[in-house]
Design an enzyme around this catalytic site. Structure first.
Site, mmCIF file in Angstrom:
data_model
loop_
_atom_site.group_PDB
_atom_site.id
_atom_site.type_symbol
_atom_site.label_atom_id
_atom_site.label_comp_id
_atom_site.label_asym_id
_atom_site.label_seq_id
_atom_site.Cartn_x
_atom_site.Cartn_y
_atom_site.Cartn_z
ATOM 1 N N HIS A 105 2.165 -6.460 3.272
ATOM 2 C CA HIS A 105 3.458 -6.423 3.835
ATOM 3 C C HIS A 105 3.581 -7.368 5.409
ATOM 4 O O HIS A 105 2.969 -7.298 5.060
ATOM 5 C CB HIS A 105 3.250 -4.152 4.480
ATOM 6 N N ASP A 138 -1.920 11.764 -0.788
ATOM 7 C CA ASP A 138 -1.470 10.371 -1.701
ATOM 8 C C ASP A 138 -3.039 9.655 -0.458
ATOM 9 O O ASP A 138 -3.122 8.848 0.598
ATOM 10 C CB ASP A 138 -0.948 9.274 -1.591
ATOM 11 N N ASP A 171 -3.918 -1.465 -4.055
ATOM 12 C CA ASP A 171 -3.052 -0.285 -3.063
ATOM 13 C C ASP A 171 -4.392 0.828 -2.766
ATOM 14 O O ASP A 171 -4.123 2.397 -3.128
ATOM 15 C CB ASP A 171 -2.087 0.307 -3.312
ATOM 16 N N ASP A 181 2.317 -5.810 8.454
ATOM 17 C CA ASP A 181 0.390 -5.792 8.352
ATOM 18 C C ASP A 181 0.020 -7.239 8.142
ATOM 19 O O ASP A 181 -1.139 -7.890 8.929
ATOM 20 C CB ASP A 181 0.298 -5.155 6.996
ATOM 21 N N GLU A 192 8.789 0.919 -6.537
ATOM 22 C CA GLU A 192 7.121 2.118 -6.715
ATOM 23 C C GLU A 192 7.482 3.231 -6.975
ATOM 24 O O GLU A 192 7.833 3.993 -5.780
ATOM 25 C CB GLU A 192 5.786 1.450 -5.438
ATOM 26 N N HIS A 248 0.195 8.199 -7.177
ATOM 27 C CA HIS A 248 1.208 8.860 -7.113
ATOM 28 C C HIS A 248 2.127 9.622 -8.571
ATOM 29 O O HIS A 248 2.653 10.633 -8.141
ATOM 30 C CB HIS A 248 2.598 7.572 -7.300
ATOM 31 N N GLU A 264 1.628 3.322 -9.943
ATOM 32 C CA GLU A 264 0.377 4.072 -9.047
ATOM 33 C C GLU A 264 -0.411 5.295 -9.831
ATOM 34 O O GLU A 264 0.142 6.357 -9.694
ATOM 35 C CB GLU A 264 0.136 3.886 -7.663
#
Length: 440
Positions: free
Chosen positions: A104, A310, A342, A107, A235, A274, A271
């Site tokens: 990101h 999550d 992730d 980040d 996503e 998710h 993911e």
């Protein structure tokens, strides 16, 4: 912290040792050069270390603060901290011998007092990334922009009721997309963040969806303008941080992309955690994305079945992964996508080398699952019974029905014909489950 400061206990890259590996970090299943269906294992799995969880998460939770105490999390000079973080990141990439990483914008580089200062910070760190990438094997799988942490985005970014926040988000995404392009990124991810709602009492659903559709269209237009060749990825996620996310699951995202004519340029990054939060299995979401032609990439992690949020744990469930990889292998595998970790180590895993152990364990689980999937595919364990189950549709009458050569009346007349009495056949679920268990 400087580049000369040692962070990890080990300095030797993790290598394949097979079943003879001891307790030191080593791969027991992940042999990157082993050929599987004509491709190297590394090229099948395309592992990527994510910047945010691995380097940025402090180990906190809603009930307690940081536990990791990373040196680059503290100090007066934010850019110096970002450079120190990059030093450790590329050392981690080297030790794990991974081909890719992801990040990101905020980040990788600190936010400034203005968008211009934030972009300047990002570009400065991108210069550092570029130099480090030139001296290593690691490449960029994808970049993305954080449009959810800052308080300006508390009501969303693209779906915000204020067009000026929409505009600010556009500036942030342009910078992240251009940096991703400059670094040779193979995809660009639009993570939904707070694109959703908390209450319908103050939400205009159609307006917000139209805003989101326009925002993604603007990103696609800019992708073509700068010559970025990779797909834009969305996503799917059903909840967190908003009660209802507009990118709830694969089916919802497909409907959104179709409505706003984005299917050509936008695919999905799926993911496991998710998928579970949406009430689906990981296998279901991947299979549906493949069936609808929108599969792009995977965030490889796992959730906790006992918790409703999550948790982003490292993927270790070999049977689950084997079915996902069987789906991928049967359809040709990744093109520009890969397996992005992730995932974050638990807040009690405070030793730096816990980062290495977590990645190694998950990479081995994925490799073991890939081999099981390849063996199942070679033996026709699932593909054979599947073809037999639908064999009638491959015959002349089935092809005629699907080809538009039969009307409803013609089909009904045939059904009324003498002796027409089709009987059901067993789905053999338990038999197939037992076959799969022989491989995993």
């Amino acid at each position: 912290m400087t580049a000369s400061v040692k962070f990890f206990d080990t300095s030797v890259p993790v290598a394949f040792a097979g079943g003879d590996a001891g307790n030191t970090p080593a791969f027991r299943w992940y042999d990157k050069d082993r050929l599987v269906h004509g491709r190297r294992m590394e090229d099948h799995l395309r592992f990527a270390v994510c910047y945010w969880h691995s380097l940025c998460w402090p180990g906190g939770d809603p009930f307690g603060g940081e536990t990791f105490l990373r040196p680059w999390h503290h100090g007066a000079d934010a850019m110096a901290q970002a450079r120190a973080k990059a030093d450790v990141a590329f050392e981690l990439f080297r030790l794990l011998d991974v081909p890719f990483f992801t990040f990101h914008d905020v980040d990788a580089a600190p936010e400034g007092k203005s968008l211009g200062e934030s972009v300047a910070n990002l570009n400065a760190i991108a210069d550092l990334f570029e130099a480090k990438m030139a001296a290593s094997k690691v490449r960029l799988l994808w970049g993305t922009a954080n449009l959810f942490t800052h308080r300006r985005y508390m009501a969303g970014a693209a779906t915000n009721p204020d067009p000026e926040i929409f505009t600010y988000a556009a500036g942030q995404v342009r910078a992240a997309l251009e940096v991703t392009h400059r670094l040779g990124g193979q995809n660009y991810v639009l993570w939904g963040g707070r694109e959703g709602y908390e209450t319908l009492l103050n939400t205009d659903l159609k307006r917000e969806l139209d805003q989101l559709g326009r925002f993604v269209s603007l990103v696609v237009e800019h992708k073509h303008k700068i010559g970025f060749k990779g797909p834009i990825l969305i996503e799917p996620k059903p909840k967190e941080p908003t009660k209802h996310q507009y990118d709830f699951d694969v089916a919802t995202c497909y409907g959104f992309l179709a409505r706003y004519d984005l299917l050509k340029d936008v695919k999905l990054n799926i993911e496991q955690n998710h998928a579970i939060l949406a009430g689906h299995s990981f296998h279901h979401e991947v299979a549906l994305a493949e069936a609808l032609g929108v599969f792009g990439s995977l965030d490889i992690n796992r959730g906790d079945d006992l918790l409703g949020w999550d948790t982003d744990q490292f993927a270790m469930n070999v049977p689950e992964l084997a079915l996902v990889f069987h789906e991928l292998l049967s359809r040709g595998g990744f093109s520009s996508g890969g397996l992005n970790f992730d995932a974050k180590i638990r807040r009690q895993s405070i030793d730096p080398d816990d980062l290495i152990h977590a990645h190694v364990g998950s990479m081995d689980a994925c490799a073991r699952a890939l081999l099981a999937a390849a063996d199942m595919l070679d033996a026709g364990v699932l593909t054979g019974p599947l073809a037999k189950r639908y064999e009638g549709w491959a015959g002349p009458e089935g092809r005629a029905i699907l080809g538009g050569q039969r009307s409803l009346a013609e089909l009904a007349d045939r059904a009324h014909g003498p002796g027409f009495d089709p009987q059901p056949r067993s789905g053999r679920q338990e038999y197939l489950e037992s076959l799969v268990n022989r491989y995993v």
